[in-house]
Design a protein around this motif. Structure first.
Motif, PDB file in Angstrom:
ATOM      1  N   MET A  51      -8.934  -0.368 -19.735  1.00 64.12           N
ATOM      2  CA  MET A  51      -9.171   0.635 -20.771  1.00 64.12           C
ATOM      3  C   MET A  51      -7.871   1.371 -21.092  1.00 64.12           C
ATOM      4  SD  MET A  51     -11.507   4.063 -20.569  1.00 64.12           S
ATOM      5  CE  MET A  51     -10.531   4.682 -19.215  1.00 64.12           C
ATOM      6  N   PRO A  52      -7.494   1.443 -22.366  1.00 62.16           N
ATOM      7  CA  PRO A  52      -6.325   2.232 -22.735  1.00 62.16           C
ATOM      8  C   PRO A  52      -6.712   3.664 -23.119  1.00 62.16           C
ATOM      9  CG  PRO A  52      -6.836   0.642 -24.466  1.00 62.16           C
ATOM     10  CD  PRO A  52      -7.894   0.529 -23.423  1.00 62.16           C
ATOM     11  N   TYR A  53      -5.823   4.559 -22.805  1.00 63.87           N
ATOM     12  CA  TYR A  53      -5.930   5.940 -23.279  1.00 63.87           C
ATOM     13  C   TYR A  53      -4.611   6.275 -23.941  1.00 63.87           C
ATOM     14  CZ  TYR A  53      -5.888  11.011 -23.340  1.00 63.87           C
ATOM     15  OH  TYR A  53      -5.792  12.328 -23.744  1.00 63.87           O
ATOM     16  N   VAL A  54      -4.684   6.689 -25.205  1.00 65.07           N
ATOM     17  CA  VAL A  54      -3.489   7.052 -25.956  1.00 65.07           C
ATOM     18  C   VAL A  54      -3.382   8.581 -25.933  1.00 65.07           C
ATOM     19  CG1 VAL A  54      -2.293   6.905 -28.164  1.00 65.07           C
ATOM     20  CG2 VAL A  54      -3.806   5.032 -27.443  1.00 65.07           C
ATOM     21  N   HIS A  55      -2.314   9.061 -25.305  1.00 65.42           N
ATOM     22  CA  HIS A  55      -2.070  10.502 -25.227  1.00 65.42           C
ATOM     23  C   HIS A  55      -1.734  11.043 -26.615  1.00 65.42           C
ATOM     24  CE1 HIS A  55      -1.704  10.908 -20.768  1.00 65.42           C
ATOM     25  NE2 HIS A  55      -1.458   9.615 -20.867  1.00 65.42           N
ATOM     26  N   PRO A  56      -1.926  12.336 -26.829  1.00 63.49           N
ATOM     27  CA  PRO A  56      -1.551  12.926 -28.125  1.00 63.49           C
ATOM     28  C   PRO A  56      -0.086  12.693 -28.500  1.00 63.49           C
ATOM     29  CG  PRO A  56      -2.946  14.450 -26.920  1.00 63.49           C
ATOM     30  CD  PRO A  56      -2.630  13.302 -25.977  1.00 63.49           C
ATOM     31  N   ASP A  57       0.797  12.551 -27.499  1.00 64.82           N
ATOM     32  CA  ASP A  57       2.215  12.315 -27.810  1.00 64.82           C
ATOM     33  C   ASP A  57       2.538  10.836 -28.021  1.00 64.82           C
ATOM     34  OD1 ASP A  57       2.253  11.187 -25.263  1.00 64.82           O
ATOM     35  OD2 ASP A  57       3.610  12.684 -24.407  1.00 64.82           O
ATOM     36  N   GLY A  58       1.504   9.956 -27.952  1.00 58.98           N
ATOM     37  CA  GLY A  58       1.693   8.535 -28.222  1.00 58.98           C
ATOM     38  C   GLY A  58       1.861   7.655 -26.993  1.00 58.98           C
ATOM     39  N   ARG A  59       2.061   8.258 -25.808  1.00 57.43           N
ATOM     40  CA  ARG A  59       2.138   7.443 -24.591  1.00 57.43           C
ATOM     41  C   ARG A  59       0.798   6.767 -24.360  1.00 57.43           C
ATOM     42  NH1 ARG A  59       2.151  10.550 -20.105  1.00 57.43           N
ATOM     43  NH2 ARG A  59       1.503  12.321 -21.351  1.00 57.43           N
ATOM     44  N   VAL A  60       0.829   5.592 -23.744  1.00 55.88           N
ATOM     45  CA  VAL A  60      -0.402   4.855 -23.470  1.00 55.88           C
ATOM     46  C   VAL A  60      -0.503   4.607 -21.972  1.00 55.88           C
ATOM     47  CG1 VAL A  60      -1.732   2.750 -23.923  1.00 55.88           C
ATOM     48  CG2 VAL A  60      -0.267   3.715 -25.721  1.00 55.88           C
ATOM     49  N   ASP A  61      -1.649   4.959 -21.406  1.00 55.06           N
ATOM     50  CA  ASP A  61      -1.978   4.614 -20.027  1.00 55.06           C
ATOM     51  C   ASP A  61      -3.104   3.599 -20.064  1.00 55.06           C
ATOM     52  OD1 ASP A  61      -0.210   6.299 -18.598  1.00 55.06           O
ATOM     53  OD2 ASP A  61      -1.570   8.008 -18.822  1.00 55.06           O
ATOM     54  N   TYR A  62      -3.157   2.776 -19.021  1.00 50.60           N
ATOM     55  CA  TYR A  62      -4.201   1.755 -18.916  1.00 50.60           C
ATOM     56  C   TYR A  62      -4.905   1.870 -17.567  1.00 50.60           C
ATOM     57  CZ  TYR A  62      -1.795  -0.543 -22.808  1.00 50.60           C
ATOM     58  OH  TYR A  62      -1.215  -0.825 -24.015  1.00 50.60           O
ATOM     59  N   GLY A  63      -6.149   1.393 -17.535  1.00 56.89           N
ATOM     60  CA  GLY A  63      -6.888   1.262 -16.286  1.00 56.89           C
ATOM     61  C   GLY A  63      -7.118   2.566 -15.566  1.00 56.89           C
ATOM     62  N   HIS A  64      -6.832   2.563 -14.261  1.00 64.10           N
ATOM     63  CA  HIS A  64      -7.101   3.749 -13.450  1.00 64.10           C
ATOM     64  C   HIS A  64      -6.254   4.933 -13.898  1.00 64.10           C
ATOM     65  CE1 HIS A  64      -3.459   2.513 -11.351  1.00 64.10           C
ATOM     66  NE2 HIS A  64      -3.483   3.651 -10.664  1.00 64.10           N
ATOM     67  N   ARG A  65      -5.073   4.672 -14.384  1.00 64.50           N
ATOM     68  CA  ARG A  65      -4.227   5.780 -14.868  1.00 64.50           C
ATOM     69  C   ARG A  65      -4.763   6.354 -16.176  1.00 64.50           C
ATOM     70  NH1 ARG A  65       1.821   5.087 -12.711  1.00 64.50           N
ATOM     71  NH2 ARG A  65       1.164   4.639 -10.585  1.00 64.50           N
ATOM     72  N   ALA A  66      -5.358   5.517 -16.997  1.00 60.83           N
ATOM     73  CA  ALA A  66      -6.011   6.022 -18.214  1.00 60.83           C
ATOM     74  C   ALA A  66      -7.168   6.930 -17.835  1.00 60.83           C
ATOM     75  CB  ALA A  66      -6.505   4.859 -19.076  1.00 60.83           C
ATOM     76  N   PHE A  67      -7.974   6.485 -16.868  1.00 62.94           N
ATOM     77  CA  PHE A  67      -9.109   7.298 -16.446  1.00 62.94           C
ATOM     78  C   PHE A  67      -8.626   8.615 -15.839  1.00 62.94           C
ATOM     79  CE2 PHE A  67     -12.876   8.272 -13.804  1.00 62.94           C
ATOM     80  CZ  PHE A  67     -13.799   8.331 -14.841  1.00 62.94           C
ATOM     81  N   ALA A  68      -7.557   8.576 -15.050  1.00 65.34           N
ATOM     82  CA  ALA A  68      -6.997   9.803 -14.480  1.00 65.34           C
ATOM     83  C   ALA A  68      -6.524  10.745 -15.585  1.00 65.34           C
ATOM     84  CB  ALA A  68      -5.841   9.459 -13.537  1.00 65.34           C
ATOM     85  N   SER A  69      -5.876  10.207 -16.602  1.00 62.15           N
ATOM     86  CA  SER A  69      -5.399  11.037 -17.717  1.00 62.15           C
ATOM     87  C   SER A  69      -6.562  11.654 -18.483  1.00 62.15           C
ATOM     88  CB  SER A  69      -4.545  10.206 -18.666  1.00 62.15           C
ATOM     89  OG  SER A  69      -3.356   9.795 -18.022  1.00 62.15           O
ATOM     90  N   ILE A  70      -7.614  10.895 -18.658  1.00 59.18           N
ATOM     91  CA  ILE A  70      -8.801  11.410 -19.337  1.00 59.18           C
ATOM     92  C   ILE A  70      -9.392  12.564 -18.533  1.00 59.18           C
ATOM     93  CG2 ILE A  70     -11.193  10.853 -19.937  1.00 59.18           C
ATOM     94  CD1 ILE A  70     -10.056   7.978 -20.640  1.00 59.18           C
ATOM     95  N   LEU A  71      -9.520  12.381 -17.231  1.00 57.63           N
ATOM     96  CA  LEU A  71     -10.074  13.446 -16.382  1.00 57.63           C
ATOM     97  C   LEU A  71      -9.217  14.708 -16.442  1.00 57.63           C
ATOM     98  CD1 LEU A  71     -11.230  11.458 -13.227  1.00 57.63           C
ATOM     99  CD2 LEU A  71     -12.665  12.420 -15.050  1.00 57.63           C
ATOM    100  N   ARG A  72      -7.910  14.548 -16.557  1.00 57.06           N
ATOM    101  CA  ARG A  72      -7.024  15.711 -16.597  1.00 57.06           C
ATOM    102  C   ARG A  72      -7.172  16.528 -17.873  1.00 57.06           C
ATOM    103  NH1 ARG A  72      -3.189  12.091 -14.503  1.00 57.06           N
ATOM    104  NH2 ARG A  72      -2.016  12.256 -16.431  1.00 57.06           N
ATOM    105  N   THR A  73      -7.888  16.021 -18.878  1.00 57.20           N
ATOM    106  CA  THR A  73      -8.139  16.815 -20.087  1.00 57.20           C
ATOM    107  C   THR A  73      -9.378  17.695 -19.929  1.00 57.20           C
ATOM    108  OG1 THR A  73      -9.597  15.246 -21.246  1.00 57.20           O
ATOM    109  CG2 THR A  73      -7.193  14.946 -21.524  1.00 57.20           C
ATOM    110  N   GLY A  74     -10.104  17.537 -18.838  1.00 59.82           N
ATOM    111  CA  GLY A  74     -11.353  18.259 -18.633  1.00 59.82           C
ATOM    112  C   GLY A  74     -11.184  19.500 -17.786  1.00 59.82           C
ATOM    113  N   PRO A  75     -12.311  20.101 -17.454  1.00 62.94           N
ATOM    114  CA  PRO A  75     -12.297  21.305 -16.623  1.00 62.94           C
ATOM    115  C   PRO A  75     -12.128  20.958 -15.146  1.00 62.94           C
ATOM    116  CG  PRO A  75     -14.549  20.705 -17.136  1.00 62.94           C
ATOM    117  CD  PRO A  75     -13.663  19.733 -17.878  1.00 62.94           C
TER     118      PRO A  75
END
Length: 116
Positions: free
Chosen positions: A48-72
């Motif tokens: 799974m890719p996650y595209v950060h607002p600044d354009g960086r892309v994380d994949y897999g477990h790092r994408a999921f970690a980045s997604i979680l870091r946007t939450g409470p």
């Protein structure tokens, strides 16, 4: 956050993620302009890719970690923990196992199976 529209497990997960209170938009790999987002199309259906607002892309477990870091809290802390030195290798292997077996997991169908 981009998910594989052809995978029931991925789409089920995509519907659950907003319940965590994270601040991400969700789309499918198939509907997104991957070139414009800088997303590797081959990798995107495996991890799974996650595209950060600044354009960086994380994949897999790092994408999921980045997604979680946007939450409470406590999700931000869990996101940081996933990428910490002792947990990162375990999280990477766990994510790889889930991806390889997504067709066997809840919501998974034969179309979820990754081609090897």
């Amino acid at each position: 956050m981009l998910n594989d529209a052809d995978c029931g497990f991925c789409m089920r997960t995509a519907r659950l993620v907003p319940r965590l209170g994270v601040d991400v938009e969700s789309s499918t790999v198939q509907a997104a302009d991957l070139d414009a987002l800088g997303v590797d199309p081959v990798r995107a259906v495996v991890e799974m890719p996650y595209v950060h607002p600044d354009g960086r892309v994380d994949y897999g477990h790092r994408a999921f970690a980045s997604i979680l870091r946007t939450g409470p809290l406590p999700w931000r802390l869990v996101g940081r923990l996933i990428e910490s030195a002792p947990v990162d290798p375990v999280a990477r292997r766990t994510y790889a196992w889930v991806a390889a077996n997504r067709h066997r997991l809840p919501g998974g169908t034969p179309s979820c199976e990754l081609q090897r």
